[in-house]
Scaffold this motif. Structure first.
Motif, mmCIF file in Angstrom:
data_model
loop_
_atom_site.group_PDB
_atom_site.id
_atom_site.type_symbol
_atom_site.label_atom_id
_atom_site.label_comp_id
_atom_site.label_asym_id
_atom_site.label_seq_id
_atom_site.Cartn_x
_atom_site.Cartn_y
_atom_site.Cartn_z
ATOM 1 N N TRP A 161 50.803 62.964 62.274
ATOM 2 C CA TRP A 161 50.767 61.853 61.314
ATOM 3 C C TRP A 161 49.398 61.731 60.667
ATOM 4 O O TRP A 161 49.280 61.367 59.505
ATOM 5 N N LYS A 162 48.336 62.115 61.419
ATOM 6 C CA LYS A 162 47.005 62.063 60.808
ATOM 7 C C LYS A 162 46.896 63.117 59.703
ATOM 8 O O LYS A 162 46.375 62.839 58.607
ATOM 9 N N VAL A 163 47.389 64.334 60.002
ATOM 10 C CA VAL A 163 47.364 65.383 58.986
ATOM 11 C C VAL A 163 48.190 64.960 57.778
ATOM 12 O O VAL A 163 47.797 65.167 56.625
ATOM 13 N N GLY A 164 49.337 64.329 58.061
ATOM 14 C CA GLY A 164 50.186 63.859 56.963
ATOM 15 C C GLY A 164 49.443 62.920 56.033
ATOM 16 O O GLY A 164 49.437 63.102 54.814
ATOM 17 N N PHE A 165 48.753 61.942 56.625
ATOM 18 C CA PHE A 165 47.997 61.010 55.788
ATOM 19 C C PHE A 165 46.858 61.717 55.060
ATOM 20 O O PHE A 165 46.563 61.408 53.907
ATOM 21 N N GLY A 166 46.241 62.684 55.745
ATOM 22 C CA GLY A 166 45.169 63.437 55.105
ATOM 23 C C GLY A 166 45.674 64.162 53.873
ATOM 24 O O GLY A 166 45.053 64.112 52.797
ATOM 25 N N LEU A 167 46.819 64.829 53.997
ATOM 26 C CA LEU A 167 47.399 65.557 52.870
ATOM 27 C C LEU A 167 47.749 64.599 51.741
ATOM 28 O O LEU A 167 47.487 64.877 50.569
ATOM 29 N N LEU A 168 48.316 63.455 52.118
ATOM 30 C CA LEU A 168 48.694 62.470 51.110
ATOM 31 C C LEU A 168 47.459 62.006 50.343
ATOM 32 O O LEU A 168 47.470 61.913 49.111
ATOM 33 N N ALA A 169 46.362 61.742 51.079
ATOM 34 C CA ALA A 169 45.138 61.292 50.431
ATOM 35 C C ALA A 169 44.603 62.373 49.501
ATOM 36 O O ALA A 169 44.189 62.099 48.363
ATOM 37 N N ALA A 170 44.615 63.632 49.978
ATOM 38 C CA ALA A 170 44.126 64.737 49.147
ATOM 39 C C ALA A 170 44.956 64.855 47.876
ATOM 40 O O ALA A 170 44.423 65.006 46.770
ATOM 41 N N ALA A 171 46.294 64.741 48.035
ATOM 42 C CA ALA A 171 47.170 64.811 46.860
ATOM 43 C C ALA A 171 46.845 63.683 45.890
ATOM 44 O O ALA A 171 46.803 63.876 44.671
ATOM 45 N N GLY A 172 46.568 62.500 46.426
ATOM 46 C CA GLY A 172 46.227 61.370 45.575
ATOM 47 C C GLY A 172 44.959 61.624 44.791
ATOM 48 O O GLY A 172 44.892 61.344 43.587
ATOM 49 N N VAL A 173 43.955 62.188 45.464
ATOM 50 C CA VAL A 173 42.684 62.456 44.783
ATOM 51 C C VAL A 173 42.894 63.460 43.654
ATOM 52 O O VAL A 173 42.445 63.258 42.518
ATOM 53 N N VAL A 174 43.615 64.570 43.964
ATOM 54 C CA VAL A 174 43.834 65.609 42.950
ATOM 55 C C VAL A 174 44.604 65.042 41.768
ATOM 56 O O VAL A 174 44.269 65.276 40.602
ATOM 57 N N THR A 175 45.657 64.262 42.062
ATOM 58 C CA THR A 175 46.468 63.698 40.983
ATOM 59 C C THR A 175 45.638 62.774 40.105
ATOM 60 O O THR A 175 45.674 62.850 38.886
ATOM 61 N N THR A 176 44.861 61.898 40.757
ATOM 62 C CA THR A 176 44.026 60.969 40.001
ATOM 63 C C THR A 176 43.064 61.722 39.107
ATOM 64 O O THR A 176 42.876 61.384 37.934
ATOM 65 N N PHE A 177 42.463 62.756 39.673
ATOM 66 C CA PHE A 177 41.492 63.534 38.917
ATOM 67 C C PHE A 177 42.145 64.176 37.690
ATOM 68 O O PHE A 177 41.633 64.095 36.577
ATOM 69 N N ASP A 178 43.310 64.804 37.906
ATOM 70 C CA ASP A 178 44.015 65.451 36.793
ATOM 71 C C ASP A 178 44.408 64.441 35.727
ATOM 72 O O ASP A 178 44.338 64.711 34.535
#
Lengths: 173, 152, 245
Positions: free
Chosen positions: B14-31
């Protein structure tokens, strides 16, 4: 260790004494007589402070209008061009040093220095005589920064040249 | 790798899951926020005939946010954006040079660095003569020469 | 029975206040559990902490200024469109046609400047009384974050009138970011939303100014005040007998 007979204190029965720390941990708590109730002592002072602040802002707003210059025009840079006053010190540094130093390294170092201050200054004393190094360093920084701010804000005119504020006023708020 | 129990696997998962979700959020926001624009003003600006460019002083081209300068029969197009911090650099006729009002950077009429905090001389645009008229290509900025050196 | 007391004891009143009017110290201490605003405060503080000399009330002044800025800012939002076509004209309309518009704009502008001053002075006051020392180190760090947020709020608001002052100050301010090694150009592009200060920049700064930064500031401020309350009863080592605070 316990007294075989239950102790009666007041109308309470003492069932046991447990070794350990008080709930507040290692922290020292002030004696009861050194403290006061927040309600009303602090609340009333905060209420008065809030009133004073509001009155000050209202008075300033009644007598001084916020500036509004001409509409933005990308083809004319005003001369002199002034940053907001709280960045005037940075702008003054920008005129003296390479932008990497004045615009990035100096502000970065100030922010990081402030963040790191409690971890650098490990001297637990609150006595001003015992923390002269910290106080001197901080005061020197404050004086320098305020001086740079005033210079950038008031003492710079056309082409960023030196002017005396009582002869030409170029401060912008 | 040591043996992984079901409990430790799930607790890592679940920690990795949240980490991936956060990373996806950062990339999406940036794009999302990254502007998709070409550099410069993305236009060819038609100006005047080469003969109309003055041999002393400069000709300002508002549309290109730049100047045309004739140096030894060559026409140069300078960007009026200061290489220091982006202020517009006006040409000062009395001193025969460019002087930035923001932080006092100064440049020669040929766009070379004289003094001040600017890191280099004035930036340049490519020019081309088409049908007898100079065209300024503002899609790409050519960085000005380092202090002390001259533009060739 | 007084009216206020009757209201407190009515069915609706008691569900709202959950306690009788607080007269005794014990009642008032209980109030910190049952009143939302009061629970931001500790029940007792050290005597020194209520003196003007100790805090100069700069922290509470910063909070009050932020409150003024929120209220006046919301009023201004009703009359302002963040686009280069309308922004400048909207400010003129606010000043000339909206009732109390000039006054509201003045309040917002001066309160913003004063807030930067108050937060900076609060930082200096906390330094000189040594209130950043263990175990309060992290609350100092949070305070520095609040100072940065205050500066960013002020700077993003600076562009919104879309006048010459605003345009060029932001041109210079964002050009500074471009000098950050490696990511500088990218940071500048993200801030500007284009090659120069333009409509995208105005919209970005507006969104930051009215939504992102205020929400961030309130969140961080909550933690700041919460930690202050937790630590308010500490006696630090050499505090005893020290008259300088």
């Amino acid at each position: 260790m316990l007294d075989p007979d239950p102790r009666i204190i007041g109308d309470k029965r003492l069932l046991g004494v447990v070794p350990g720390k008080p709930p507040i941990g290692d922290r020292k708590q002030p004696a009861e007589e050194d403290t006061v109730m927040v309600w009303p002592n602090l609340l009333v002072r905060h209420a008065v402070a809030a009133l004073v602040v509001i009155v000050i802002v209202v008075l300033i707003a009644m007598f001084f209008d916020a500036p509004l210059r001409e509409i933005a025009n990308p083809t004319i840079t005003p001369n002199p061009e002034k940053a907001p006053w709280y960045f005037a010190a940075l702008q003054e540094l920008l005129a003296l040093f390479h932008p990497l130093v004045a615009g990035v390294l100096v502000p970065g170092a100030i922010i990081m220095g402030l963040v790191a201050l409690p971890y650098i200054d490990r001297n637990p004393s609150l006595d001003p005589r015992k923390r002269q190094i910290a106080r001197t360093a901080f005061t020197v920084f404050m004086v320098l920064w305020i001086a740079l701010t005033l210079i950038g804000f008031m003492f710079r005119g056309e082409n960023w040249s030196w002017v005396w504020p009582w002869e030409e006023w170029h401060g912008e708020l | 790798m040591s043996e992984m129990t079901r409990r430790s696997f799930l607790s890592t998962a679940w920690k990795v899951g949240f980490g991936l979700l956060a990373a996806a959020g950062v990339v999406t926001t940036f794009d999302l926020l990254k502007p998709h624009l070409a550099a410069g003003f993305d236009a060819i600006v038609r100006t005047v005939a080469p003969d109309a460019v003055p041999t002393t002083g400069v000709l300002e081209v508002r549309d290109a946010r730049g100047y045309l300068v004739k140096v030894d029969d060559d026409v140069l197009a300078f960007s009026e954006v200061c290489t220091h911090l982006g202020c517009r650099v006006p040409y000062v006729d009395e001193n025969g040079r460019f002087e930035c009002p923001c932080h006092g950077s100064k440049f020669t009429r040929e766009g070379d660095y004289i003094e001040g905090p600017a890191p280099r001389g004035m930036d340049e645009y490519a020019t081309e003569v088409v049908d007898g008229v100079i065209e300024i290509d503002t899609t790409e900025v050519i960085a000005g020469p380092a202090p002390g050196s001259e533009r060739t | 029975m007084k009216t206020s007391e009757r209201i407190r004891k009515s069915t609706i009143g008691s569900s709202f206040f959950r306690s009788p009017d607080r007269v005794t110290e014990r009642d008032r201490a209980a109030g910190h559990w049952s009143n939302f605003l009061l629970h931001l405060y500790p029940v007792r503080v050290r005597k020194v902490e209520i003196t003007f000399k100790y805090t100069a009330f700069l922290g509470v002044a910063s909070v009050v200024l932020f409150g003024i800025l929120t209220v006046t800012g919301i009023f201004l939002m009703f009359f302002y469109v963040p686009s280069p076509t309308y922004a400048y004209g909207d400010i003129q309309t606010i000043q000339n046609e909206v009732a109390f518009g000039q006054f509201l704009r003045n309040m917002h502008r001066w309160a913003a400047h004063l807030m930067v001053l108050a937060v900076a002075a609060h930082l200096a006051r906390v330094f000189y009384r040594g209130a950043y020392k263990p175990p309060k180190e992290f609350n100092w760090v949070i305070g520095v974050v609040l100072l940065v947020l205050t500066l960013l709020l002020s700077f993003t608001g600076y562009l919104l009138p879309w006048d010459q002052l605003a345009y060029w100050a932001v041109t210079v301010g964002t050009a500074m970011a471009a000098y950050v090694p490696i990511v500088g150009d990218l940071v500048q592009e993200l801030m500007l939303g284009g090659p120069t200060v333009g409509s995208a920049t105005l919209l970005r700064f507006y969104v930051l100014h009215v939504a992102v930064l205020p929400v961030a500031l309130v969140g961080v401020l909550t933690v700041h005040i919460w930690r202050w309350r937790k630590d308010s009863m500490l006696t630090m080592d050499s505090d005893q007998g020290a008259t300088d605070a």
